[in-house]
Write a protein that holds these residues in place. Sequence first.
Motif, PDB file in Angstrom:
ATOM      1  N   GLU A   7     -28.592  -6.867 -19.276  1.00  0.00           N
ATOM      2  CA  GLU A   7     -30.060  -6.824 -19.322  1.00  0.00           C
ATOM      3  C   GLU A   7     -30.691  -8.102 -18.797  1.00  0.00           C
ATOM      4  O   GLU A   7     -31.732  -8.071 -18.147  1.00  0.00           O
ATOM      5  N   GLN A   8     -30.051  -9.249 -19.071  1.00  0.00           N
ATOM      6  CA  GLN A   8     -30.580 -10.537 -18.620  1.00  0.00           C
ATOM      7  C   GLN A   8     -30.261 -10.817 -17.155  1.00  0.00           C
ATOM      8  O   GLN A   8     -30.726 -11.802 -16.599  1.00  0.00           O
ATOM      9  N   GLY A   9     -29.436  -9.971 -16.550  1.00  0.00           N
ATOM     10  CA  GLY A   9     -29.070 -10.160 -15.152  1.00  0.00           C
ATOM     11  C   GLY A   9     -27.941 -11.160 -14.935  1.00  0.00           C
ATOM     12  O   GLY A   9     -27.650 -11.543 -13.805  1.00  0.00           O
ATOM     13  N   THR A  10     -27.282 -11.567 -16.011  1.00  0.00           N
ATOM     14  CA  THR A  10     -26.178 -12.526 -15.908  1.00  0.00           C
ATOM     15  C   THR A  10     -24.905 -11.863 -15.395  1.00  0.00           C
ATOM     16  O   THR A  10     -24.141 -12.475 -14.657  1.00  0.00           O
ATOM     17  N   LEU A  11     -24.684 -10.617 -15.794  1.00  0.00           N
ATOM     18  CA  LEU A  11     -23.511  -9.858 -15.356  1.00  0.00           C
ATOM     19  C   LEU A  11     -23.948  -8.500 -14.819  1.00  0.00           C
ATOM     20  O   LEU A  11     -24.903  -7.914 -15.321  1.00  0.00           O
ATOM     21  N   PRO A  12     -23.214  -7.993 -13.812  1.00  0.00           N
ATOM     22  CA  PRO A  12     -23.517  -6.643 -13.323  1.00  0.00           C
ATOM     23  C   PRO A  12     -22.917  -5.595 -14.267  1.00  0.00           C
ATOM     24  O   PRO A  12     -21.936  -5.862 -14.968  1.00  0.00           O
ATOM     25  N   LEU A  13     -23.489  -4.413 -14.273  1.00  0.00           N
ATOM     26  CA  LEU A  13     -23.036  -3.346 -15.155  1.00  0.00           C
ATOM     27  C   LEU A  13     -21.567  -2.987 -14.907  1.00  0.00           C
ATOM     28  O   LEU A  13     -20.843  -2.629 -15.836  1.00  0.00           O
ATOM     29  N   ASP A  14     -21.093  -3.136 -13.668  1.00  0.00           N
ATOM     30  CA  ASP A  14     -19.710  -2.782 -13.360  1.00  0.00           C
ATOM     31  C   ASP A  14     -18.742  -3.959 -13.510  1.00  0.00           C
ATOM     32  O   ASP A  14     -17.593  -3.884 -13.070  1.00  0.00           O
ATOM     33  N   TRP A  15     -19.173  -5.048 -14.165  1.00  0.00           N
ATOM     34  CA  TRP A  15     -18.313  -6.223 -14.368  1.00  0.00           C
ATOM     35  C   TRP A  15     -17.030  -5.785 -15.084  1.00  0.00           C
ATOM     36  O   TRP A  15     -17.055  -4.986 -16.008  1.00  0.00           O
ATOM     37  N   GLY A  16     -15.926  -6.276 -14.634  1.00  0.00           N
ATOM     38  CA  GLY A  16     -14.640  -5.957 -15.240  1.00  0.00           C
ATOM     39  C   GLY A  16     -13.963  -4.747 -14.627  1.00  0.00           C
ATOM     40  O   GLY A  16     -12.803  -4.480 -14.915  1.00  0.00           O
ATOM     41  N   GLY A  17     -14.685  -4.014 -13.791  1.00  0.00           N
ATOM     42  CA  GLY A  17     -14.094  -2.874 -13.108  1.00  0.00           C
ATOM     43  C   GLY A  17     -13.798  -1.702 -14.024  1.00  0.00           C
ATOM     44  O   GLY A  17     -14.342  -1.581 -15.113  1.00  0.00           O
ATOM     45  N   ASP A  18     -12.913  -0.832 -13.562  1.00  0.00           N
ATOM     46  CA  ASP A  18     -12.511   0.363 -14.291  1.00  0.00           C
ATOM     47  C   ASP A  18     -10.989   0.397 -14.296  1.00  0.00           C
ATOM     48  O   ASP A  18     -10.361   0.478 -13.236  1.00  0.00           O
ATOM     49  N   MET A  19     -10.398   0.327 -15.461  1.00  0.00           N
ATOM     50  CA  MET A  19      -8.941   0.269 -15.572  1.00  0.00           C
ATOM     51  C   MET A  19      -8.263   1.550 -15.073  1.00  0.00           C
ATOM     52  O   MET A  19      -7.078   1.534 -14.779  1.00  0.00           O
ATOM     53  N   ARG A  20      -9.016   2.628 -14.951  1.00  0.00           N
ATOM     54  CA  ARG A  20      -8.421   3.852 -14.397  1.00  0.00           C
ATOM     55  C   ARG A  20      -8.076   3.657 -12.919  1.00  0.00           C
ATOM     56  O   ARG A  20      -7.261   4.385 -12.376  1.00  0.00           O
ATOM     57  N   ASP A  21      -8.703   2.651 -12.287  1.00  0.00           N
ATOM     58  CA  ASP A  21      -8.448   2.370 -10.883  1.00  0.00           C
ATOM     59  C   ASP A  21      -7.276   1.415 -10.670  1.00  0.00           C
ATOM     60  O   ASP A  21      -6.911   1.112  -9.538  1.00  0.00           O
ATOM     61  N   VAL A  22      -6.683   0.929 -11.762  1.00  0.00           N
ATOM     62  CA  VAL A  22      -5.595  -0.057 -11.682  1.00  0.00           C
ATOM     63  C   VAL A  22      -4.280   0.624 -12.007  1.00  0.00           C
ATOM     64  O   VAL A  22      -4.131   1.211 -13.091  1.00  0.00           O
ATOM     65  N   ALA A  23      -3.323   0.543 -11.100  1.00  0.00           N
ATOM     66  CA  ALA A  23      -2.011   1.150 -11.337  1.00  0.00           C
ATOM     67  C   ALA A  23      -1.120   0.175 -12.086  1.00  0.00           C
ATOM     68  O   ALA A  23      -1.185  -1.035 -11.888  1.00  0.00           O
ATOM     69  N   GLY A  24      -0.304   0.673 -12.975  1.00  0.00           N
ATOM     70  CA  GLY A  24       0.636  -0.155 -13.712  1.00  0.00           C
ATOM     71  C   GLY A  24       0.115  -0.561 -15.075  1.00  0.00           C
ATOM     72  O   GLY A  24      -0.998  -0.267 -15.448  1.00  0.00           O
TER      73      GLY A  24
END
Length: 173
Positions: A152-169
């Motif tokens: 909300e403050q604009g410090t981090l984007p909503l997609d920060w940290g990514g999506d673990m479903r996109d990471v193999a292993g």
Amino acid sequence: MSRYRRAQGSAFFFTVVLADRSSTLLVDQSARLRRTYRTVFQRRPFETVAICILPDHLHAIWALPEGDADFSSRWNLIKGGFSRGLEAGLPSSSKLRKREKGIWQRRFWEHAIRDDADLERHVDYIHFNPVKHGLVTRVRDWSLSSFHRYVEQGTLPLDWGGDMRDVAGHFGE
């Protein structure tokens, strides 16, 4: 340059844990925890720089007022206020002598934040913790976190940290 604003006063990172590590009490009773937390904050002010409530533990970074490093009594008030009125298992004789219900581990872990880089690492750790524990695949999907305030403050984007479903292993401990 750190993307997080350094708080005034002394800043500390905390991990506070339930005695029963298989419990979901903190999530189940998150409204109770928030009320207790707010009451203690009103009596003994501090700034919550970051926080994440998980089923059996929580992480927080507090900035205490200048010249005030008494985080122990604040945590004691939070833990006691949260526990009051809750059913508990049979506490040990040691816990009975100390008037403890056995809901929380006796101690908590604290770390004094050293500098802006240390602050940034710990805020990121707090926000990513629900993903680390496999509770969600995206940071934004865990509601009991200050991450949403940072978005909300604009410090981090909503997609920060990514999506673990996109990471193999599998990674981690």
